[in-house]
Every structure is written in structure tokens, then in C-alpha cells.
Design an enzyme around this catalytic site. Sequence first.
Site, PDB file in Angstrom:
ATOM      1  CG  ASP A   1      -2.129  -0.863   1.045  1.00 48.49           C
ATOM      2  OD1 ASP A   1      -2.590  -0.982  -0.096  1.00 48.49           O
ATOM      3  OD2 ASP A   1      -2.592  -1.439   2.030  1.00 48.49           O
TER       4      ASP A   1
ATOM      5  CG  ASP B   1     -13.088   9.804   6.187  1.00 47.58           C
ATOM      6  OD1 ASP B   1     -12.723   8.698   6.646  1.00 47.58           O
ATOM      7  OD2 ASP B   1     -12.510  10.379   5.245  1.00 47.58           O
TER       8      ASP B   1
ATOM      9  CD  GLU C   1      -5.857   9.352   4.944  1.00 45.38           C
ATOM     10  OE1 GLU C   1      -6.710   8.864   5.724  1.00 45.38           O
ATOM     11  OE2 GLU C   1      -4.856   8.727   4.542  1.00 45.38           O
TER      12      GLU C   1
ATOM     13  CG  PHE D   1     -13.628   6.455   3.270  1.00 45.88           C
ATOM     14  CD1 PHE D   1     -13.490   7.169   2.092  1.00 45.88           C
ATOM     15  CD2 PHE D   1     -12.775   5.392   3.513  1.00 45.88           C
ATOM     16  CE1 PHE D   1     -12.511   6.825   1.173  1.00 45.88           C
ATOM     17  CE2 PHE D   1     -11.798   5.044   2.609  1.00 45.88           C
ATOM     18  CZ  PHE D   1     -11.664   5.759   1.433  1.00 45.88           C
TER      19      PHE D   1
ATOM     20  NE  ARG E   1     -17.448  -3.398  -2.915  1.00 40.41           N
ATOM     21  CZ  ARG E   1     -17.207  -3.920  -1.713  1.00 40.41           C
ATOM     22  NH1 ARG E   1     -17.656  -3.302  -0.634  1.00 40.41           N
ATOM     23  NH2 ARG E   1     -16.510  -5.020  -1.555  1.00 40.41           N
TER      24      ARG E   1
ATOM     25  CG  MET F   1     -17.154   9.220  -3.113  1.00 43.09           C
ATOM     26  SD  MET F   1     -18.610   9.876  -4.009  1.00 43.09           S
ATOM     27  CE  MET F   1     -19.791   8.540  -3.820  1.00 43.09           C
ATOM     28  CB  SER F   2     -16.857   9.840   3.732  1.00 42.65           C
ATOM     29  OG  SER F   2     -16.124  11.061   3.701  1.00 42.65           O
TER      30      SER F   2
ATOM     31  CE  LYS G   1     -14.015  13.376   2.860  1.00 46.54           C
ATOM     32  NZ  LYS G   1     -13.260  12.381   3.631  1.00 46.54           N
TER      33      LYS G   1
END
EC number: 7.2.2.6
Length: 717
Positions: free
Chosen positions: A333, A370, A374, A404, A407, A410-411, A422
Site C-alpha cells: 500500500d 470519515d 485523512e 467512507f 469500495r 467517498m464519505s 467528499k
Amino acid sequence: MTGWTRSRVSAPASRATGRPLRGTGADTAGVWRAAAVEAVRKLDPRVQARNPVLLVVWTGAVLVTGLAITGPSVFAVLVALWLWFTVLFANLAEAVAEGRGRAQAASLRAARRDTVAQRLPHGTDLNTDPGTGPATGPGTAAPVTPVPASELRVGDLVVVEAGETVPGDGDVVHGVASVDESAVTGESAPVIREAGGDRSAVTGGTTVLSDRIVVRITTRPGETVVDRMIALVEGASRARTPNEIALGVLLSALTIVLLLAVVAIAPMSAYAGERVPLVVLTALLVCLIPTTIGALLSAIGIAGMDRLVRRGVLATSGRAVEAAGDVDTLLLDKTGTVTHGNRRATALHPVGGTTPDELAAAARLASLADPTPEGRSIVELCASGYGLPAGADAAEALATAVPFSARTRMSGIDLDGVAVRKGAAGAVLEWACGAGDRAEVDRLVETVSDAGGTPLVVATDPGGGAVEGGEARLLGVVELSDVVKPGIAERFAELRAMGVRTVMVTGDNPRTAAVIAARAGVDEHLAEATPEDKLALIRREQSGGRLVAMTGDGTNDAPALAQADVGVAMNTGTAAAKEAGNMVDLDSDPTKLVDIVEIGKQLLITRGALTTFSVANDLAKYFAILPAMFAALYPPLGALDVMGLATPQSAVLSAVIFNALVIVALIPLALRGVRYRPSSAAALLRRNLLVYGIGGVLTPFVGIALIDLVVRLIPGV
């Protein structure tokens, strides 16, 4: 203390010893003394039967001992004595490897002994103000019940306060605390564990240093991380790997062939007019069979697992460690592995007629649901830079949250009929397919991506998500910044030298992924990756005959972790991820995957090097002993007696002594492992043959000759 009704117990919860698992305290004289006692216990024929090569040596020692008793002679007694030493030294190698694990297990057991858990009643409501703690209803405190940690079951809720030991593996479901994990990971620096996000998992045996948390138990008694570590370091759960089994079959076959060859010597010598004594034939057989690698094979495997545990990695089996040594493709990752992983919102870029305050308000709303670092950083940026509240108000708390997910990427939130989203540029632009200002958004996305940042697009739809009406509106771009880890490019270069291909997997857009991949020096990258994309990539690599390794920490990583040949789950990850993988990284450091590959390769190289040395030894001993033994019967063989050994008896006894001593000499190398240098398979093979092949041929000539100088001084030999 507020919010909990506690019953104090007379026995305080135990504390961890604080001795790091990965320290060097296990390498003590006490371990060697205990191993010497264990080596004697392993003389039990039922133990020796597990290793066919050593069983032959044990049988030979019994036979020669009987011959020495019925027909006493100095030569027979000395051969019998050194044959028993050979078996003891072989047992010692395995016992020392196991003893180091037992020494580590002792400190781990201290971390879990007599722990008392403060269990909350089932059905306790955790949705209360953090200042008052869990409650069963408005104004009603939830009493706790002290119970032994061994009585906890999956799903139980326990309260852990400052100074107390976490009674079992679980997830933090309420509160935040600083936790000392040195008893498990060996790292002295405390870590933060909090409810939600990817840092919620706690390990039984660790100590809470500050505040209080509520933990939901996720493992049954006896199956915690500490229990699994104890089983691994003690060798209780270690099964022979496929490579070990295959090598064992090869060694057994060589032993049978050499047994037949030695048996054939008796009639040949009798035909020539001089019968070779049974003591000599037995000693010759023990010297020629692959005793050295047979004695060290188990210790090499145990030591390999030990090195992995000392690095803070649990493996379900030795098969996983060996697979790591044969890995062809490494999936990593981007966030937290290639980069530092602390991506934070650093700037807001509005588009069209959107004001910065309007973009900040929408970005904050979309990030409330979320829990990722981030998402939290966006809320913090909006709070510090635009004066917005850091928490949800009453109306926002009742709104429909859209969490969030990997898949959707987005959240958002649905509040008063307005949908705010977003997320990744591609996902949000598809959601807001009827919105304008796409060209400006695309330009901003490219600008942020080219700078190595991660762009997140913010959009709103007054129609509540019914984009068919064309009411969706693009508000702007949130810029997240991250930095490639220093030295990571050199690590990938080392992997490339090993023949391992690195693939960076990220949910970022292709431009950002390409920039980070170029800076990090990975071979390939996969952008905008979903869990299905990871799984498909692994299957595609495996279909080409390649072994694949990857890391993950979320439930959506579980299918890919299960599919990978080496799946390393983070200890702070979900229970599903840890169950799916065949390794668990206690430090939750994704870059550990590089170390795991190196440890796996070192294990395979050590086994191969000592096998080469053992076979070369046997070949050299064959040419060292037989000429001295049969030069009288076959005078031309005297030309091959380059060492000039005193007598046939001294030649045999010197070879038996050397055969025993070389095992002791190689025990430290088997435990430490052959030094590994990243290079190609061809280069490793050349080095192996040069150092351990030629060295294995020359060493017996020198060693037996020196021992013979002493043996020839013994009367009666």
C-alpha cells in the site's frame, strides 16, 4: 472517577515484566545449561525416531557400546563415547534453539499472569458523553464486575484504566488512552489507542498508561496474540515445512544408500582376506551419512521462526516463512508503506463561484463520518483555518451519515435534504455527473497530483443525491500532502536485486500514483484500486506461477490477504484481516514486509548452505578415511592418503571425533543464520558452492589431520 461504579479487588492487576521480546536476554549461560540437560533427555529413542539420520547414529552408538562391553578395547570405548557425543551434540543444537524460545516465553507469561478484568454488563450503552463513560441509561452508571481474564469471552466489554493491564485482545470501543506495548513488541515508546479508525486494536498483556478505555474482547482465552507468541517461540506449534520434509526424505535416501555401501564393504574385505571389525564399519557409516545437516535441520527452522518473532512478526506456520523467502511479487500500500502515511489536509482549492468558507463548511460536513486520519485532518483544518466547530452539533449528529468505504471511495452526509460528498476525484465526479466546472476541477486535480499530493473533490447535491435533476455542484478540491519515506527507494532496489518485483497499490488517482511510484522506485503501480482490484491482481500474478506477498489491516483487505501466499496483517487491524493473513505484524509497520522477505530468504539460504557443507564434508571424509583403512589390502589406495594418518584405527576415530565437533561448531551459525546479501539466485548459488562447497571439502582434511596428531598419542589406538 466518574461514570463507573467500581468494586476494588485485593489483588492488583499484574504488570508486564517490560523485558523486550526482541532483546538478547535469551542468549545466556542458563539457556545453554538447560539445553544440555534437555539434550540428555532427548536420547529417548522415541524422540530420535523423528529424525531417521540421527536414529541411525543412535542405533550405531548402542551397537558399539554393546561391542565395547563384550569385547573391551580402548578403540571401541572411544568410538562408542564419541558416537554418543554426536547424538548429544545434535540434540543440543535443537535444545538450544528451543531453550531460547522458552526464555522469551517466560517473560511473555509474566505479562498475562493473574490479570483481573473489570467486565461491564452485557447490553451496556456506550453512546454517552465521554466525560461520564458508559451507562445503561440516562444518569445510570454501569457497574463493573471483577473477573479473571481467563473467564472472558468474545464480545465481553471490559474497562481498563491507567496502570492496569489489558486482559485480552480486543478493540477499543470507547475512549482514548496511551498504551505501553513493550511487553509484546519490545518498543518502549507508548502508542495511542482510540475508538474508531485504524488504531483501535489492543493486545492482552499490554499496559494502559493514561486515561481509561472500554475494550470489546475479540479472541477466546488461549488464542490471544501472547498465547500464540508463546506457542511459536517454544516450538510447540511448529510443524515441519514442505522444504524440510523434502530435505528429510533426501537425507533418508542418502542414508539408506550409504548404509548399503558400508554393508557391502564387509564381504569385500573378507574376500580380500581381512575382515573389517563391526565397530569400524559402524563408525564409517556414521561419518559418511549426512549427520551434520541432519543434526542442524530442526534448529535452523526453529531459529528462523525465532528471528521472525524477535522482529515482532507472528507466523501461523513455517510454511509462511519459507514462502516469504520465495516471493516473486510484493504488493505494498502507498499510504504508510511507501509514504509516511500521515496524509493531512493542507489546503482547500474552491472552483467556480464557491467561496473558501463554503468549501470548508462542505468539506467538514462530508468528513464528519470519515474516521480515517485523512478525514480527521480535514475537520481539523476547517476548525483551525476557518473557525468551524470540530465536532458535530445536535442536528448534524441526527443526520444520515455516509461512512467512507474502500469500495465507494467517498464519505459524506445527508442533511436537511442536501447530500454532501467528499472523496477520490473519479468517484465524486461520477456521483456528480451533471455538475459543471469539471474542467477547472480536472485542472486542480492534475496540479495537486503532479506535485505528489492527493486531491479529494467535494460536491453537493440539493436534490439529496438525485443527480438526474442536474442539481449537483462541484465545490472544489481538498489537497492532502504526504512524503515518501527516506531510504525506501534503496530498500526496493535491494528487493529488485533479489529478483522480487514491487507493485505499489493505492486508491489515489493515476497521476498521483505515478509521481509517488517514480519517487519511490517501485517497479509497477496500481491506481484507484478497490479490494476487488487487489484480489484480481494477486490472482493474475499467481496464475503466472509467481508467489505474492501483501499487507493489509482492514476487513476489505481480508480476501486479498487470504489469497496471497504471504499475507501480513497489522496487529492494529481488524479481526477479519488477522484471521485471513498467515502473519501478524505486532508493530503494525507495513514496511516490515521487506524484512519478512529477507528473513525468509535467509532461512532458505542457511538451510541450503549447511546442506551443501554437510554433503561436501561427507564426500571429503570418504576420501580421507577409506585410503587409510584399506591401503594395506589395496596398496594403490595409499597414494590417496594425502593426510598421512597414523593407523586405520586412528583415521576412523579422528573422523568420528571431527564428525561430532563440527556439529558444535556450526550451532551458532544455524541459530544466527548465514549472512544474507541481496543478490540474484545465480550469484547466491556461486557463493554457496564456493564458500560452503569448497570449504566443506577442505575442512575435514585439515580437521581430521589435526585430530589425528592427538589421537595417535593415545595408547591402544
